[in-house]
Enzyme design. Sequence first.
Site, mmCIF file in Angstrom:
data_model
loop_
_atom_site.group_PDB
_atom_site.id
_atom_site.type_symbol
_atom_site.label_atom_id
_atom_site.label_comp_id
_atom_site.label_asym_id
_atom_site.label_seq_id
_atom_site.Cartn_x
_atom_site.Cartn_y
_atom_site.Cartn_z
ATOM 1 N N TYR A 13 0.817 -1.221 0.000
ATOM 2 C CA TYR A 13 0.000 0.000 0.000
ATOM 3 C C TYR A 13 0.857 1.281 0.000
ATOM 4 O O TYR A 13 0.856 2.032 -0.985
ATOM 5 C CB TYR A 13 -0.935 -0.060 1.213
ATOM 6 C CG TYR A 13 -1.716 1.189 1.501
ATOM 7 C CD1 TYR A 13 -2.362 1.897 0.491
ATOM 8 C CD2 TYR A 13 -1.837 1.649 2.814
ATOM 9 C CE1 TYR A 13 -3.104 3.045 0.783
ATOM 10 C CE2 TYR A 13 -2.580 2.775 3.111
ATOM 11 C CZ TYR A 13 -3.193 3.477 2.084
ATOM 12 O OH TYR A 13 -3.916 4.599 2.381
ATOM 13 N N ASN A 34 7.975 -9.925 -2.137
ATOM 14 C CA ASN A 34 7.663 -11.364 -2.304
ATOM 15 C C ASN A 34 6.233 -11.586 -2.803
ATOM 16 O O ASN A 34 5.814 -12.723 -3.033
ATOM 17 C CB ASN A 34 7.926 -12.147 -1.008
ATOM 18 C CG ASN A 34 7.067 -11.672 0.151
ATOM 19 O OD1 ASN A 34 6.055 -10.995 -0.048
ATOM 20 N ND2 ASN A 34 7.458 -12.028 1.360
ATOM 21 N N LEU A 35 5.481 -10.517 -2.940
ATOM 22 C CA LEU A 35 4.099 -10.551 -3.457
ATOM 23 C C LEU A 35 3.159 -11.391 -2.597
ATOM 24 O O LEU A 35 2.098 -11.793 -3.059
ATOM 25 C CB LEU A 35 4.059 -11.024 -4.924
ATOM 26 C CG LEU A 35 4.787 -10.122 -5.932
ATOM 27 C CD1 LEU A 35 4.666 -10.694 -7.344
ATOM 28 C CD2 LEU A 35 4.230 -8.697 -5.907
ATOM 29 N N ASP A 53 12.359 -12.712 -1.446
ATOM 30 C CA ASP A 53 12.068 -12.574 -0.021
ATOM 31 C C ASP A 53 13.306 -12.055 0.704
ATOM 32 O O ASP A 53 14.410 -12.561 0.480
ATOM 33 C CB ASP A 53 11.682 -13.955 0.520
ATOM 34 C CG ASP A 53 10.831 -13.823 1.744
ATOM 35 O OD1 ASP A 53 11.330 -13.240 2.735
ATOM 36 O OD2 ASP A 53 9.675 -14.271 1.713
ATOM 37 N N TYR A 143 4.730 -5.361 17.367
ATOM 38 C CA TYR A 143 4.929 -4.684 16.074
ATOM 39 C C TYR A 143 5.737 -3.391 16.274
ATOM 40 O O TYR A 143 6.749 -3.164 15.601
ATOM 41 C CB TYR A 143 3.573 -4.370 15.445
ATOM 42 C CG TYR A 143 3.646 -3.382 14.309
ATOM 43 C CD1 TYR A 143 4.239 -3.736 13.102
ATOM 44 C CD2 TYR A 143 3.146 -2.088 14.455
ATOM 45 C CE1 TYR A 143 4.324 -2.820 12.063
ATOM 46 C CE2 TYR A 143 3.229 -1.167 13.418
ATOM 47 C CZ TYR A 143 3.822 -1.547 12.224
ATOM 48 O OH TYR A 143 3.904 -0.633 11.210
ATOM 49 N N LYS A 147 9.755 -2.348 15.019
ATOM 50 C CA LYS A 147 10.193 -1.157 14.269
ATOM 51 C C LYS A 147 11.231 -0.388 15.076
ATOM 52 O O LYS A 147 12.201 0.146 14.530
ATOM 53 C CB LYS A 147 8.995 -0.257 13.955
ATOM 54 C CG LYS A 147 8.039 -0.841 12.934
ATOM 55 C CD LYS A 147 8.613 -0.828 11.524
ATOM 56 C CE LYS A 147 7.602 -1.318 10.513
ATOM 57 N NZ LYS A 147 8.057 -1.262 9.130
ATOM 58 N N HIS A 191 -8.338 -2.171 8.833
ATOM 59 C CA HIS A 191 -8.306 -0.716 9.026
ATOM 60 C C HIS A 191 -9.688 -0.083 8.907
ATOM 61 O O HIS A 191 -10.544 -0.527 8.132
ATOM 62 C CB HIS A 191 -7.340 -0.074 8.021
ATOM 63 C CG HIS A 191 -5.922 -0.467 8.263
ATOM 64 N ND1 HIS A 191 -5.277 -1.411 7.513
ATOM 65 C CD2 HIS A 191 -5.034 -0.056 9.195
ATOM 66 C CE1 HIS A 191 -4.046 -1.562 7.977
ATOM 67 N NE2 HIS A 191 -3.870 -0.758 9.001
ATOM 68 N N GLN A 208 -18.349 -1.961 13.309
ATOM 69 C CA GLN A 208 -18.143 -2.090 14.754
ATOM 70 C C GLN A 208 -17.231 -0.965 15.218
ATOM 71 O O GLN A 208 -16.143 -0.795 14.671
ATOM 72 C CB GLN A 208 -17.444 -3.430 15.078
ATOM 73 C CG GLN A 208 -18.162 -4.672 14.587
ATOM 74 C CD GLN A 208 -19.511 -4.837 15.235
ATOM 75 O OE1 GLN A 208 -19.667 -4.572 16.428
ATOM 76 N NE2 GLN A 208 -20.512 -5.252 14.456
HETATM 77 N N1 UFG Z 1 -11.580 0.763 14.545
HETATM 78 C C1 UFG Z 1 -12.919 0.490 14.845
HETATM 79 N N2 UFG Z 1 -13.532 -0.472 14.130
HETATM 80 C C2 UFG Z 1 -12.927 -1.189 13.131
HETATM 81 C C3 UFG Z 1 -11.562 -0.900 12.833
HETATM 82 C C4 UFG Z 1 -10.925 0.082 13.568
HETATM 83 O O1 UFG Z 1 -13.502 1.101 15.732
HETATM 84 O O2 UFG Z 1 -13.572 -2.065 12.538
HETATM 85 C C5 UFG Z 1 -10.901 1.821 15.295
HETATM 86 C C6 UFG Z 1 -9.688 1.309 16.040
HETATM 87 O O3 UFG Z 1 -10.083 0.826 17.310
HETATM 88 C C7 UFG Z 1 -8.829 2.561 16.106
HETATM 89 C C8 UFG Z 1 -9.184 3.326 14.839
HETATM 90 O O4 UFG Z 1 -10.422 2.775 14.388
HETATM 91 O O5 UFG Z 1 -9.207 3.327 17.204
HETATM 92 C C9 UFG Z 1 -8.156 3.174 13.741
HETATM 93 O O6 UFG Z 1 -7.894 1.789 13.597
HETATM 94 P P1 UFG Z 1 -7.020 1.196 12.408
HETATM 95 O O7 UFG Z 1 -7.015 -0.298 12.587
HETATM 96 O O8 UFG Z 1 -7.486 1.745 11.121
HETATM 97 O O9 UFG Z 1 -5.575 1.796 12.675
HETATM 98 P P2 UFG Z 1 -4.693 1.719 14.015
HETATM 99 O O10 UFG Z 1 -4.733 3.061 14.615
HETATM 100 O O11 UFG Z 1 -5.041 0.589 14.883
HETATM 101 O O12 UFG Z 1 -3.310 1.274 13.396
HETATM 102 C C10 UFG Z 1 -2.519 2.160 12.692
HETATM 103 C C11 UFG Z 1 -1.656 1.442 11.657
HETATM 104 C C12 UFG Z 1 -0.618 0.596 12.339
HETATM 105 C C13 UFG Z 1 0.128 1.428 13.316
HETATM 106 C C14 UFG Z 1 -0.836 1.985 14.312
HETATM 107 C C15 UFG Z 1 -0.177 2.790 15.359
HETATM 108 O O13 UFG Z 1 -2.451 0.639 10.843
HETATM 109 O O14 UFG Z 1 0.268 0.071 11.383
HETATM 110 O O15 UFG Z 1 -1.745 2.831 13.610
HETATM 111 O O16 UFG Z 1 -1.014 2.814 16.470
HETATM 112 F F1 UFG Z 1 1.040 0.706 13.978
#
Ligand code: UFG
Length: 334
Positions: A13, A34-35, A53, A143, A147, A191, A208
């Site tokens: 992405y 590595n696709l 890879d 994770y 990093k 996400h 949700q």
């Molecule tokens: N959320 C929901 N419902 C869903 C999905 C997400 O309420 O179905 C909420 C999560 O709880 C969070 C917010 O939406 O509060 C954003 O969630 P994402 O999963 O989109 O992103 P994150 O903040 O969890 O994760 C991102 C990146 C990670 C990174 C992280 C750092 O995707 O790679 O931020 O906290 F590490």
Amino acid sequence: MPDTLLVTGGAGYVGSHCVRALLDAGHRVVVFDNLRQGHRAAVAPEAELEVGDLADKAAVGRVFARHRIDAILHFAGNIQVGESMRRPFLYLGDNVQCAVNLLEAAAEHGVRRFVLSSTCAIFGAPERVPIDEDVSIAPGSAYGESKYLIERILRWADEVHGIRYACLRYFNAAGAHPDLPLFEDHEPETHLIPLALDCALGKRPAMQVFGDDYPTPDGTCVRDYVHVCDLADAHVKVLDLIRDRSRSFNVGIGRGYSVREVLAAVARVTGTTFPVDVSPRRAGDLAQLVADPARIMTELGWRPRFADIDAIVASAWRWRRRYPRGYADLATGM
Ligand code: UFG
């Protein structure tokens, strides 16, 4: 001056958007991927794709033998916070070992610049928000720790081998290319924005919200959504800066949106409504993660072009609506 750049994870992405921006800036790009998570169709045709890879040292060595690489941009890796808490060694082992394999080859072949795709997850529960680069680092997930370990390893790559590096700690990468069919397509998708777009398309019955009892204005988590093309622009700009010295930057727009605000933006942009249910908090989520982007703005002259959530969501909606199954639809010309 045009460089030959090695982009690991360039079919993913953020990587694929970055490849596009680097080509547009006049560079030559070799993608190493590595696709497994990435998509062949996401790789710009002008880039050279090497399928392989990072765990395979011989394959990595062959890429450096074939191309005279000036700088590396390292995106490849496992990226799910939740998965990292179930399978920590996949992250602390594989993510770190792959970066070391890459750095070893870089040192051997005299590469002097390295850009790491890092994350705000290294800050864990930050002592203050917005988060500047001086906030204490204390990863709250395997994770984030993986990093951070790579960030620390880079210090030694610099000290011992003179490899200058930039760590770009992304906040929430979001959106899609405004003109070209490049977008977010993860399997499984976890996400917020792509899941909400799937609700708007009727592919999912309901959204949700993971917890509405956080200490935030509407009780839902607040995040800093930064457009993927703005992230790509930061990579293009930082390549010049690290000719002289290594540097770390937090990359976000400096404004937070709650989960409910994002869902409202999705409803506005798509012109649909969909059921929204509140479920329990998701393990590992933090109330508020918003960047203080002052350093990157001052030192790199970086400015986000996408500063509002509707514009970010609209860019993602354009392609999600056209290709509901992502690159699978693009490949079959749907
Ligand atoms: N959320 C929901 N419902 C869903 C999905 C997400 O309420 O179905 C909420 C999560 O709880 C969070 C917010 O939406 O509060 C954003 O969630 P994402 O999963 O989109 O992103 P994150 O903040 O969890 O994760 C991102 C990146 C990670 C990174 C992280 C750092 O995707 O790679 O931020 O906290 F590490």
